[in-house]
Scaffold this active site. Structure first.
Site, PDB file in Angstrom:
ATOM      1  N   SER A  64     -25.580  45.228  38.105  1.00  0.00           N
ATOM      2  CA  SER A  64     -26.703  45.768  38.887  1.00  0.00           C
ATOM      3  C   SER A  64     -27.392  46.970  38.254  1.00  0.00           C
ATOM      4  O   SER A  64     -28.448  47.384  38.746  1.00  0.00           O
ATOM      5  CB  SER A  64     -26.226  46.149  40.284  1.00  0.00           C
ATOM      6  OG  SER A  64     -25.995  44.989  41.035  1.00  0.00           O
ATOM      7  N   LYS A  67     -30.943  46.455  37.496  1.00  0.00           N
ATOM      8  CA  LYS A  67     -31.995  46.535  38.525  1.00  0.00           C
ATOM      9  C   LYS A  67     -32.937  47.711  38.275  1.00  0.00           C
ATOM     10  O   LYS A  67     -34.094  47.685  38.693  1.00  0.00           O
ATOM     11  CB  LYS A  67     -31.355  46.595  39.919  1.00  0.00           C
ATOM     12  CG  LYS A  67     -30.655  45.269  40.265  1.00  0.00           C
ATOM     13  CD  LYS A  67     -29.787  45.322  41.519  1.00  0.00           C
ATOM     14  CE  LYS A  67     -29.091  43.959  41.696  1.00  0.00           C
ATOM     15  NZ  LYS A  67     -28.045  43.962  42.726  1.00  0.00           N
ATOM     16  N   TYR A 189     -32.595  36.543  37.499  1.00  0.00           N
ATOM     17  CA  TYR A 189     -31.678  37.501  38.138  1.00  0.00           C
ATOM     18  C   TYR A 189     -30.265  37.408  37.547  1.00  0.00           C
ATOM     19  O   TYR A 189     -29.654  38.431  37.209  1.00  0.00           O
ATOM     20  CB  TYR A 189     -31.657  37.271  39.663  1.00  0.00           C
ATOM     21  CG  TYR A 189     -30.642  38.150  40.347  1.00  0.00           C
ATOM     22  CD1 TYR A 189     -30.894  39.508  40.547  1.00  0.00           C
ATOM     23  CD2 TYR A 189     -29.407  37.651  40.744  1.00  0.00           C
ATOM     24  CE1 TYR A 189     -29.942  40.331  41.125  1.00  0.00           C
ATOM     25  CE2 TYR A 189     -28.449  38.467  41.328  1.00  0.00           C
ATOM     26  CZ  TYR A 189     -28.723  39.804  41.514  1.00  0.00           C
ATOM     27  OH  TYR A 189     -27.771  40.622  42.077  1.00  0.00           O
ATOM     28  N   TYR A 235     -25.644  51.782  46.803  1.00  0.00           N
ATOM     29  CA  TYR A 235     -25.507  51.021  48.053  1.00  0.00           C
ATOM     30  C   TYR A 235     -25.016  51.881  49.199  1.00  0.00           C
ATOM     31  O   TYR A 235     -25.463  53.005  49.364  1.00  0.00           O
ATOM     32  CB  TYR A 235     -24.615  49.782  47.826  1.00  0.00           C
ATOM     33  CG  TYR A 235     -24.995  49.092  46.552  1.00  0.00           C
ATOM     34  CD1 TYR A 235     -26.204  48.418  46.482  1.00  0.00           C
ATOM     35  CD2 TYR A 235     -24.210  49.181  45.412  1.00  0.00           C
ATOM     36  CE1 TYR A 235     -26.604  47.820  45.305  1.00  0.00           C
ATOM     37  CE2 TYR A 235     -24.603  48.583  44.232  1.00  0.00           C
ATOM     38  CZ  TYR A 235     -25.795  47.918  44.192  1.00  0.00           C
ATOM     39  OH  TYR A 235     -26.192  47.356  43.040  1.00  0.00           O
ATOM     40  N   VAL A 253     -21.282  45.994  39.314  1.00  0.00           N
ATOM     41  CA  VAL A 253     -19.912  45.521  39.565  1.00  0.00           C
ATOM     42  C   VAL A 253     -19.139  45.230  38.278  1.00  0.00           C
ATOM     43  O   VAL A 253     -17.969  44.882  38.335  1.00  0.00           O
ATOM     44  CB  VAL A 253     -19.852  44.301  40.515  1.00  0.00           C
ATOM     45  CG1 VAL A 253     -20.322  44.675  41.911  1.00  0.00           C
ATOM     46  CG2 VAL A 253     -20.614  43.120  39.971  1.00  0.00           C
TER      47      VAL A 253
HETATM   48  O1  DON Z   1     -25.464  39.470  42.139  1.00  0.00           O
HETATM   49  C1  DON Z   1     -24.349  39.981  42.104  1.00  0.00           C
HETATM   50  O2  DON Z   1     -23.594  40.029  43.061  1.00  0.00           O
HETATM   51  C2  DON Z   1     -23.943  40.611  40.799  1.00  0.00           C
HETATM   52  N1  DON Z   1     -24.511  39.882  39.694  1.00  0.00           N
HETATM   53  C3  DON Z   1     -24.433  42.030  40.688  1.00  0.00           C
HETATM   54  C4  DON Z   1     -23.989  42.887  41.833  1.00  0.00           C
HETATM   55  C5  DON Z   1     -23.796  44.303  41.469  1.00  0.00           C
HETATM   56  O3  DON Z   1     -23.572  44.703  40.350  1.00  0.00           O
HETATM   57  C6  DON Z   1     -23.779  45.206  42.620  1.00  0.00           C
HETATM   58  N2  DON Z   1     -23.243  46.465  42.218  1.00  0.00           N
HETATM   59  N3  DON Z   1     -22.461  47.206  42.504  1.00  0.00           N
END
Ligand code: DON
Length: 299
Positions: A64, A67, A189, A235, A253
């Site tokens: 993320s 983003k 994405y 978040y 993540v």
């Molecule tokens: O879409 C997802 O769930 C993961 N590719 C990315 C989520 C993410 O990194 C949220 N961060 N903490």
């Protein structure tokens, strides 16, 4: 200030804790097998100083954190129009939550929750069509000063198991809030999440955020991206990050976190084990130690 001894000291202080706190993300199978004991950090300053410690030069899945970069690309291309489809409020919900989308007719709260980043990806597919992934790689390579690539195995792993992201995208589509086919939007994405970069590359790539945009985006846009990172970048832990660290941050993540001290420096940390909010447990401790030792804060 000489930052190298500070980073070395943080790495030494946390060495015994590596892998002990939190869990490596397991819902993306290709991420589940990463060794939880990795720990690295790197920074770059506006004065040209750089420092790195631990596994700071090892590439990992930025997830993320991407983003921030897709938002930057969309702001470059669309200016104010972007905000017709995406809000700027913290959600207070987990990053992959569906609940708020129903109450607010498919308009995501902010560009950093998954729904918001999927909405940004839709805008980028509208602007760039099938070139969108190449445009993102070009931006990242330019920012990092060396070629950056997608980890195709991680992207495929996400596509196979991204049931929540499919749900989010289809739900927004049902409200007429995505212009492009769900498959095309999620392909971008999933690939942006699968960008592979090291802390060294991330600190360098994000450095426009501590240099008034540095020609990548305007000063005003830069302030806004930093404001969104502070309020929404981690978040439902954004309040806790502001309280304990006091810098705009964006997490992923994969265990990475990028932090910005405007007009001074960008810092990237990486440790794969996550706390319950999806933020790197040891990464957050490292950032706390860094601000305690340097006294840096936006407040
Ligand atoms: O879409 C997802 O769930 C993961 N590719 C990315 C989520 C993410 O990194 C949220 N961060 N903490």
């Amino acid at each position: 200030m000489d930052f190298q001894p500070i980073l070395d000291d943080i790495a030494a202080t946390l060495a015994a804790d590596r892998g002990l706190h939190g869990q490596v993300a397991s819902y993306i199978p290709a991420l589940a097998r990463i060794d939880a004991r990795h720990f690295g950090l790197a920074l770059t300053t506006t004065e040209g100083q750089s420092a790195v410690a631990g596994d700071g030069a090892l590439p990992f899945s930025i997830q993320s954190i991407s983003k921030v970069f897709t938002l930057t690309l969309a702001m470059q291309q669309l200016g104010e129009d972007l905000w017709a489809r995406i809000g700027r409020e913290p959600s207070g919900d987990p990053f992959n939550s569906l609940v708020q989308l129903e109450h607010e007719q498919g308009k995501p709260r902010n560009p950093f929750i998954n729904a918001g980043a999927i909405a940004v990806a839709d805008r980028l597919v509208s602007v760039f069509g099938h070139r969108a992934k190449a445009e993102l790689l070009a931006l990242m390579g330019g920012l990092a000063g060396e070629p950056i690539a997608f980890d195709e195995e991680v992207a495929a792993s996400e596509a196979q198991t991204g049931f929540r992201n499919l749900a989010l995208a289809n739900f927004m589509k049902s409200f007429g809030k995505l212009d492009n086919p769900v498959d095309a939007v999620l392909d971008l994405y999933f690939h942006q999440c699968a960008l592979r970069m090291s802390c060294v590359q991330l600190a360098r790539a994000a450095s426009y955020l501590c240099r008034d945009g540095a020609g990548i985006c305007t000063e005003r846009q830069t302030r806004r991206i930093n404001a969104l990172m502070l309020t929404c970048g981690t978040y439902d832990a954004a309040g806790e990050f502001a309280f304990r660290i006091g810098l705009p941050c964006k997490s992923g993540v994969g265990g990475g976190i990028v932090a910005v001290m405007p007009d001074r420096l960008t810092l990237a940390v990486w440790s794969p084990a996550l706390d319950a909010t999806g933020n790197s447990a040891l990464g957050m401790r490292a950032l706390e130690l860094f601000v305690a030792r340097t006294g840096l804060s936006v407040f």
